[in-house]
Design a protein around this motif. Structure first.
Motif, short mmCIF file in Angstrom:
data_model
loop_
_atom_site.label_atom_id
_atom_site.label_comp_id
_atom_site.label_asym_id
_atom_site.label_seq_id
_atom_site.Cartn_x
_atom_site.Cartn_y
_atom_site.Cartn_z
N GLY A 67 0.87 -1.17 -0.03
CA GLY A 67 -0.02 0.08 0.16
C GLY A 67 1.03 1.07 0.03
O GLY A 67 1.89 1.35 0.81
N ILE A 68 0.34 2.17 -0.70
CA ILE A 68 1.09 3.73 -0.72
C ILE A 68 -0.10 4.57 -0.97
O ILE A 68 -1.01 4.45 -1.65
N PHE A 69 -0.23 5.52 -0.12
CA PHE A 69 -1.12 6.88 -0.31
C PHE A 69 -0.55 8.12 0.08
O PHE A 69 0.41 8.03 0.81
N VAL A 70 -1.10 9.04 -0.37
CA VAL A 70 -0.62 10.46 -0.04
C VAL A 70 -2.07 11.12 0.37
O VAL A 70 -2.93 11.14 -0.34
N ASP A 71 -1.91 12.01 1.47
CA ASP A 71 -3.01 12.79 2.08
C ASP A 71 -3.49 13.80 0.59
O ASP A 71 -2.78 14.35 -0.25
N PRO A 72 -4.88 13.69 0.44
CA PRO A 72 -5.39 14.53 -0.84
C PRO A 72 -4.53 15.93 -0.66
O PRO A 72 -4.60 16.32 -1.87
N ASP A 73 -4.47 16.64 0.35
CA ASP A 73 -4.12 17.96 0.32
C ASP A 73 -2.52 18.15 0.12
O ASP A 73 -1.97 19.08 -0.39
N ALA A 74 -1.95 16.74 -0.11
CA ALA A 74 -0.40 16.96 -0.31
C ALA A 74 -0.19 16.40 -1.88
O ALA A 74 0.80 16.50 -2.06
N ARG A 75 -1.14 16.09 -2.30
CA ARG A 75 -0.95 15.45 -4.03
C ARG A 75 -0.49 16.67 -4.94
O ARG A 75 -0.74 17.94 -4.48
#
Length: 203
Positions: free
Chosen positions: A122-130
């Motif tokens: 799994g990998i994810f980025v906070d929506p505000d940091a995209r």
């Protein structure tokens, strides 16, 4: 490892800071809620479970210069995974009967580690940091970690309903190896197929 990205004001570091554990659990759930809604939902219980089993030793985090959590890339080894846990952990959150059913669904999504390959979990980025290069930096950190372990490849799986993630992986040099189709289980997990992608990291 703790290094600031050269063109943006965020750090890439090993693990998950204790103060970011809840944010990481919530971010993981929201990133993968579509396929985990039946195995782990509803959100309140899912986040509680993920937070209880989250293993910082199998994670690389992105943190802003001001200390805010921006995202995480997890990986799986024979010793554990970013989000692991066992049947007793499921029971603690969901009860015996529900844990039995959920455990079967989770087993369907399990992937085995292969020799010489680091398996991403799994990998994810906070929506505000995209849009700031966080995802790319996390992927590169995963590749560097694989090299540090003496491994030859990094493997990940991307579902057909996430073309944005697949586009990033392809830009970073990941190649398609195989496609697994879910058939009738697509109704439960919310996607029809998953593509296995790998990248050689031999240097």
């Amino acid at each position: 490892m703790s290094a600031i990205h050269p063109t943006h004001s965020f750090y890439i570091e090993n693990g998950v800071r204790p103060e970011h554990r809840t944010s990481a659990a919530l971010g993981y759930w929201r990133a993968f809620a579509r396929k985990l809604r039946y195995p782990l939902g509803p959100e309140r219980k899912a986040v509680r479970f993920i937070e209880s089993v989250l293993d910082p030793s199998h994670a690389i985090s992105a943190v802003s210069a001001s200390g805010d959590f921006l995202g995480v890339a997890g990986f799986k080894t024979p010793q554990g995974a970013l989000v692991g846990g066992g049947f007793r952990d499921l029971v603690a959150t969901y009860g015996w009967a529900s844990a039995t059913l959920r455990g079967g669904l989770i087993h369907t999504l399990e992937r085995e580690c292969a020799d010489g390959t680091l398996l991403m979990d799994g990998i994810f980025v906070d929506p505000d940091a995209r849009g700031q290069g966080v995802g790319k930096a996390l992927l590169q950190a995963i590749e560097a970690h694989a090299v540090s372990l003496g491994l030859r490849k990094v493997r990940l799986d991307v579902i057909d309903t996430n073309p944005r993630a697949r586009a990033l992986y392809e830009r970073e040099g990941f190649l398609e190896n195989a496609v697994t189709r879910l058939g009738p289980l697509r109704v439960i997990f919310g996607f029809s197929s998953a593509t296995e992608m790998t990248k050689s990291v031999i240097r």
